[in-house]
Design a protein around this motif. Sequence first.
Motif: not given
Length: 260
Positions: A34, A93-95, A97-98, A120, A124
Amino acid sequence: MGQKLVKLFMSEENETMAPVMEHLDELRTRLIRCVLALLAGMVICFALFQQELTDIIMGPFMKLEQSMIYTAFAEGFLFQLKIALLGGCVLASPVIIWQIMRFVLPALYKNEKRIFFIMTFFGIVLFVGGVCFGYFLVLRPVMETLIRLAGTELTPMITASSYLSFVLGFLIPFGLVFEIPMVVYFLTIVGIITPQLLTKNRKYVLLVVLVLAAMFTPPDIVSQLCLAAPMMLLYEIGIQISQFVYKRKLKKEAKRARIQ
């Protein structure tokens, strides 16, 4: 005999500690990913999209036809760096959250995973919606009102750092406040709150809302009221959502009781 008991105890303790250490190692790995994603996003934004991001952040202020200053040598650079960091947060943010999902999902049951995905997604959407609501509809009128209330005797000389602090302190609470319907939905599902409880305590919630608005916004009555009003509106929407969820929950329980 004593040595065997000690060895048995140690082996059981090691077996117990092993999964904990594995989870901690996995958590560390995902936190590192992250941070790396955030740093990469920050560098990309600073190198490629700095001007566009600055225009977005400065947009409401530039429409006021006011000039912005900085009072220290490094303040201007730090202002640009903070903007790149904000852009990096959005880009990464996508990384992030993943990585959170990959860490949490293995510990959940199938129905819990469904609830987690729903929360989730809507979390968002609601947060982004709250930030956009504050940015496009509230931020500029509030700044205009504050400048007008200061009077003509004073000349506004807004520094870059104070402006960015004001914007973040204004928009982030809007994003958090827009999470109220989702929080009410979840708490109603797990049985912590009911629509009757929410309706009964409305006057106490109003007091709490005013206190929170004073805590989470810049120290002026206009910003506080602009946050308090949507909070109460969202609370009323939360009551309606709670009633809908609560009725469905009662129907399912009644159906289950008839089957048994």
